[in-house]
Write an enzyme that holds these catalytic residues in place. Structure first.
Site, PDB file in Angstrom:
ATOM      1  N   ASN A   9       0.855  -1.185   0.000  1.00  0.00           N
ATOM      2  CA  ASN A   9       0.000   0.000   0.000  1.00  0.00           C
ATOM      3  C   ASN A   9       0.892   1.235   0.000  1.00  0.00           C
ATOM      4  OD1 ASN A   9      -1.447   2.277   1.082  1.00  0.00           O
ATOM      5  ND2 ASN A   9      -3.089   0.874   1.671  1.00  0.00           N
ATOM      6  N   ASP A  11      -0.131   4.450  -0.008  1.00  0.00           N
ATOM      7  CA  ASP A  11      -0.844   5.661   0.430  1.00  0.00           C
ATOM      8  C   ASP A  11       0.097   6.710   1.011  1.00  0.00           C
ATOM      9  OD1 ASP A  11      -3.803   4.054   1.917  1.00  0.00           O
ATOM     10  OD2 ASP A  11      -3.190   4.366  -0.172  1.00  0.00           O
ATOM     11  N   HIS A  12       1.015   6.259   1.860  1.00  0.00           N
ATOM     12  CA  HIS A  12       1.753   7.249   2.660  1.00  0.00           C
ATOM     13  C   HIS A  12       2.985   7.816   1.975  1.00  0.00           C
ATOM     14  CE1 HIS A  12      -1.268   6.983   5.597  1.00  0.00           C
ATOM     15  NE2 HIS A  12      -1.171   5.684   5.610  1.00  0.00           N
ATOM     16  N   ARG A  20       3.969  19.027   0.693  1.00  0.00           N
ATOM     17  CA  ARG A  20       4.453  20.262   0.063  1.00  0.00           C
ATOM     18  C   ARG A  20       3.672  20.597  -1.207  1.00  0.00           C
ATOM     19  NH1 ARG A  20       9.821  21.778   1.586  1.00  0.00           N
ATOM     20  NH2 ARG A  20       9.717  21.843   3.877  1.00  0.00           N
ATOM     21  N   HIS A  45      -5.529   3.539  -1.630  1.00  0.00           N
ATOM     22  CA  HIS A  45      -6.790   3.818  -0.950  1.00  0.00           C
ATOM     23  C   HIS A  45      -7.237   5.225  -1.331  1.00  0.00           C
ATOM     24  CE1 HIS A  45      -9.067   4.074   3.181  1.00  0.00           C
ATOM     25  NE2 HIS A  45      -9.869   4.215   2.140  1.00  0.00           N
ATOM     26  N   ARG A  47      -9.394   7.796  -0.633  1.00  0.00           N
ATOM     27  CA  ARG A  47     -10.341   8.194   0.395  1.00  0.00           C
ATOM     28  C   ARG A  47     -11.238   9.333  -0.105  1.00  0.00           C
ATOM     29  NH1 ARG A  47     -10.070   7.374   5.866  1.00  0.00           N
ATOM     30  NH2 ARG A  47      -8.623   5.764   6.582  1.00  0.00           N
ATOM     31  N   ARG A  51      -6.981  12.596   1.316  1.00  0.00           N
ATOM     32  CA  ARG A  51      -5.901  13.089   2.172  1.00  0.00           C
ATOM     33  C   ARG A  51      -4.530  12.618   1.679  1.00  0.00           C
ATOM     34  NH1 ARG A  51      -7.349   9.794   7.633  1.00  0.00           N
ATOM     35  NH2 ARG A  51      -9.377  10.725   7.175  1.00  0.00           N
ATOM     36  N   HIS A  52      -4.488  11.477   0.960  1.00  0.00           N
ATOM     37  CA  HIS A  52      -3.204  11.023   0.429  1.00  0.00           C
ATOM     38  C   HIS A  52      -3.346  10.678  -1.055  1.00  0.00           C
ATOM     39  CE1 HIS A  52      -5.084   7.288   1.700  1.00  0.00           C
ATOM     40  NE2 HIS A  52      -4.731   7.409   2.961  1.00  0.00           N
ATOM     41  N   GLU A  72      -8.657   0.391  -2.770  1.00  0.00           N
ATOM     42  CA  GLU A  72      -9.496   0.426  -1.572  1.00  0.00           C
ATOM     43  C   GLU A  72     -10.422   1.617  -1.662  1.00  0.00           C
ATOM     44  OE1 GLU A  72      -6.710   0.506   1.642  1.00  0.00           O
ATOM     45  OE2 GLU A  72      -6.862  -1.638   1.911  1.00  0.00           O
ATOM     46  N   THR A 102      -6.913   6.736  10.747  1.00  0.00           N
ATOM     47  CA  THR A 102      -6.735   5.649   9.801  1.00  0.00           C
ATOM     48  C   THR A 102      -7.945   4.725   9.955  1.00  0.00           C
ATOM     49  OG1 THR A 102      -5.259   3.891   9.012  1.00  0.00           O
ATOM     50  CG2 THR A 102      -5.403   4.203  11.396  1.00  0.00           C
ATOM     51  N   THR A 103      -7.983   3.674   9.178  1.00  0.00           N
ATOM     52  CA  THR A 103      -9.119   2.765   9.274  1.00  0.00           C
ATOM     53  C   THR A 103      -9.201   2.174  10.682  1.00  0.00           C
ATOM     54  OG1 THR A 103      -8.890   2.244   6.953  1.00  0.00           O
ATOM     55  CG2 THR A 103     -10.150   0.684   8.278  1.00  0.00           C
ATOM     56  N   GLU A 153     -10.732  -9.431   3.296  1.00  0.00           N
ATOM     57  CA  GLU A 153      -9.466  -9.010   3.912  1.00  0.00           C
ATOM     58  C   GLU A 153      -9.723  -8.813   5.393  1.00  0.00           C
ATOM     59  OE1 GLU A 153      -6.824  -6.283   1.970  1.00  0.00           O
ATOM     60  OE2 GLU A 153      -6.066  -5.520   3.886  1.00  0.00           O
ATOM     61  N   HIS A 193      -3.576  -4.330   7.793  1.00  0.00           N
ATOM     62  CA  HIS A 193      -3.661  -3.144   8.664  1.00  0.00           C
ATOM     63  C   HIS A 193      -2.706  -3.261   9.846  1.00  0.00           C
ATOM     64  CE1 HIS A 193      -5.267   0.776   9.762  1.00  0.00           C
ATOM     65  NE2 HIS A 193      -4.924   0.402  10.983  1.00  0.00           N
ATOM     66  N   GLY A 215       1.385  -1.429   4.323  1.00  0.00           N
ATOM     67  CA  GLY A 215       1.755  -0.114   3.811  1.00  0.00           C
ATOM     68  C   GLY A 215       2.507   0.740   4.809  1.00  0.00           C
ATOM     69  N   HIS A 216       1.760   1.234   5.805  1.00  0.00           N
ATOM     70  CA  HIS A 216       2.323   2.288   6.659  1.00  0.00           C
ATOM     71  C   HIS A 216       3.674   1.898   7.260  1.00  0.00           C
ATOM     72  CE1 HIS A 216       2.791   4.647  10.394  1.00  0.00           C
ATOM     73  NE2 HIS A 216       2.372   5.631   9.626  1.00  0.00           N
TER      74      HIS A 216
HETATM   75  C1  LIG Z   1      -8.061  -0.577   5.146  1.00  0.00           C
HETATM   76  C2  LIG Z   1      -6.716  -0.374   5.729  1.00  0.00           C
HETATM   77  O1  LIG Z   1      -6.403  -0.816   6.790  1.00  0.00           O
HETATM   78  C3  LIG Z   1      -5.709   0.387   4.976  1.00  0.00           C
HETATM   79  O2  LIG Z   1      -5.491  -0.218   3.789  1.00  0.00           O
HETATM   80  C4  LIG Z   1      -6.141   1.804   4.762  1.00  0.00           C
HETATM   81  O3  LIG Z   1      -5.488   2.329   3.637  1.00  0.00           O
HETATM   82  C5  LIG Z   1      -5.786   2.595   6.002  1.00  0.00           C
HETATM   83  O4  LIG Z   1      -6.092   3.937   5.762  1.00  0.00           O
HETATM   84  P1  LIG Z   1      -4.870   4.973   5.586  1.00  0.00           P
HETATM   85  O5  LIG Z   1      -4.014   4.435   4.480  1.00  0.00           O
HETATM   86  O6  LIG Z   1      -5.554   6.260   5.267  1.00  0.00           O
HETATM   87  O7  LIG Z   1      -4.130   4.955   6.907  1.00  0.00           O
HETATM   88  N1  LIG Z   2      -5.599  -3.053   3.827  1.00  0.00           N
HETATM   89  C1  LIG Z   2      -4.389  -2.875   4.577  1.00  0.00           C
HETATM   90  C2  LIG Z   2      -3.419  -2.055   3.793  1.00  0.00           C
HETATM   91  O1  LIG Z   2      -3.552  -1.876   2.594  1.00  0.00           O
HETATM   92  C3  LIG Z   2      -2.257  -1.452   4.480  1.00  0.00           C
HETATM   93  O2  LIG Z   2      -2.558  -1.122   5.811  1.00  0.00           O
HETATM   94  P1  LIG Z   2      -1.338  -0.481   6.633  1.00  0.00           P
HETATM   95  O3  LIG Z   2      -0.190  -1.471   6.566  1.00  0.00           O
HETATM   96  O4  LIG Z   2      -0.986   0.818   5.974  1.00  0.00           O
HETATM   97  O5  LIG Z   2      -1.867  -0.321   8.046  1.00  0.00           O
END
Ligand SMILES: CC(=O)[C@@H](O)[C@H](O)COP(=O)(O)O
Ligand SMILES: NCC(=O)COP(=O)(O)O
Length: 243
Positions: A9, A11-12, A20, A45, A47, A51-52, A72, A102-103, A153, A193, A215-216
């Protein structure tokens, strides 16, 4: 070894880029590095508050990689239209609350079957593999099967946020039982997650789990090690734990 897929993932990466308002770092470049180092698919994701990941990131990702994209999204008319235009390999329906950091949990599929049915139906009809992001709850999993989703999932946030001990062990037991139920219903079992190098192998050790989405943690680790080595190490620890 029973194969297991790793979805990354990004996203971040977009969170940092948006700080910026520019174009660097590029989520597509991050995705390519992840795919070159052990990732099987890319999760983004989109959203409602953007936001990202933004709409342009989705089209750029579709044009920029050939690997499967897992979009997502909330189960809204807006997101359904975007998914039917983008036609990603997969969509994962997730709950969204604007104020959330976050979720925070799984989708209440059992409580909104009739509202979800047309969304799931339209995506499946378009050839998209639909998964529902659910807590490890038998009633929710049964609803996913009833809705015609192809995968579940499992939300691993509660497990990942718990300190090692009885409560975490109990949550892992819930996840194991839920994975067994998902597979018994003929759906693919994914998980995600909050996963990191310590918790991901515990999910990879569950034979019915065939995909982890992470991801994160990895995007944070990438600041120290680089995306390639961070992803490669995750692949390694997952496969070492695999039955
Ligand atoms: C559903 C989930 O747990 C993540 O894939 C989701 O993307 C979390 O949201 P953020 O990425 O905005 O933290
Ligand atoms: N659905 C979970 C995902 O895509 C990544 O979640 P995270 O590792 O960013 O918390």
């Amino acid at each position: 070894m029973i194969p297991i897929r790793l979805g990354i993932n990004v996203d971040h990466v977009a969170t940092l880029r948006n700080a910026r308002g520019g174009v660097h770092p590029d989520p597509v470049a991050a995705a390519r590095l992840a795919l070159a180092n052990g990732a099987d698919s890319i999760t983004i994701h989109l959203r409602e508050d953007r936001r990202h990941i933004r709409d342009a990131d989705c089209t750029a990702m579709k044009a920029g990689i050939t690997a499967p994209i897992n979009l997502e999204m909330a189960a809204t008319a807006e997101m359904q239209a975007i998914a039917l235009f983008l036609l990603p390999h997969a969509c994962c329906l997730v709950p969204e609350k604007r104020a959330e950091l976050t979720t925070e949990g799984g989708l209440d599929a059992a409580g909104q079957v009739e509202a979800l049915r047309p969304v799931v139906g339209a995506l499946v009809e378009a050839g998209i593999r639909v998964s529902l992001f659910l807590d490890p709850d038998a009633r929710q999993i049964e609803a996913a099967a009833r809705l015609g989703a192809k995968a579940v999932e499992l939300h691993t946030g509660t497990f990942c946020e718990a300190a090692p001990g009885a409560a975490r062990d109990a949550e892992l037991a819930r996840l194991r039982a839920a994975a067994g139920q998902v597979a018994a219903l003929g759906l693919e079992c994914h998980a995600g997650h909050g996963l990191d190098y310590e918790t991901a192998p515990l999910l990879a050790a569950i034979p019915e789990v065939v995909e982890l989405n992470i991801g994160h943690f990895l995007m944070g680790q990438a600041l120290f090690d680089g995306i390639g080595p961070a992803v490669a190490r995750m692949r390694q620890v997952m496969e070492a734990a695999r039955p």
